[in-house]
Design an enzyme around this catalytic site. Sequence first.
Site, PDB file in Angstrom:
ATOM      1  N   GLY A 164       1.058  -1.394  -0.115  1.00 55.23           N
ATOM      2  CA  GLY A 164       0.355  -0.751  -0.282  1.00 55.23           C
ATOM      3  C   GLY A 164       0.779   1.365  -0.259  1.00 55.23           C
ATOM      4  CG  ASP A 165       3.572   4.497   1.822  1.00 53.72           C
ATOM      5  OD1 ASP A 165       3.788   4.619   0.570  1.00 53.72           O
ATOM      6  OD2 ASP A 165       3.484   5.670   2.387  1.00 53.72           O
ATOM      7  CG  LEU A 166       7.219  -1.735  -1.744  1.00 56.35           C
ATOM      8  CD1 LEU A 166       7.087  -2.343  -0.437  1.00 56.35           C
ATOM      9  CD2 LEU A 166       6.798  -2.702  -3.136  1.00 56.35           C
TER      10      LEU A 166
END
Length: 258
Positions: A164-166
């Site tokens: 989700g926020d790589l």
Amino acid sequence: MSDILSQPAVYEGQFHRVEVHADRVVCHPRTQAAAARLPRRAALLRAVAALDLGVRTPEPIAELADPPRLVLSRVPGEPLPPEALTSPAVLASAAEQLAALLARLAAAPAAGLPRQPATHWREFADAVTAELYPSMSPAGRARADAELAALRALPALDTAVVHGDLGAENLLWEWHAGLPVLAGVIDWDEVALGDQAEDLAALSASYGPELLTALRPSPAVAARVATIHGSFALQQALAAQRDGDADELADGLAGYRA
């Protein structure tokens, strides 16, 4: 290293002020909304720790209430500077390891993790229209109209565990024999079953199109990556609007107010 970390390093994120100690990390929420999410964050980290991802992830040590904060195990390593990937050898090594991580995420069991609803992108687009359009210029709304139309057309997929926020700041590396080794992944607040194109979009935004090319997504996946990448400023702005973070909101809407 112990001398350097005798005083914690402090980092300011969108939702938390993070203190990095020698053996632990303390997350202080910056807003009441972020504080309310701490129990959920701890539960997600426990679920992620049970997956076989081949890298370390933070594990909850303590949940404290006064003031609210979450104490986590410290994951070793440092973010890889995007300029490091100008070396073909470093780019190839990083791409190989990130491909392995993505493959493990695609194969990981879903137990304990939420599933993105089929209406995920439509709900996001509707929220942007209702909550952010009043703060945009006419030209900004026209730009957002095109970006949101593309998002609404995305298929509803839940084929992989999605971080989700790589982005670069959440990937921690160590160096061995002149090459980076992926040691850990942090900040799993948005983890869910969804479309792996989201993680590829974050990687592309952090490290550039050369890394995305090295990861060899199919044309269909690459098209979804481009659409999701184009929504990042609006994602930041909507989260900031809901958390009452004026600075992050202004930054996210900067391209929509002119």
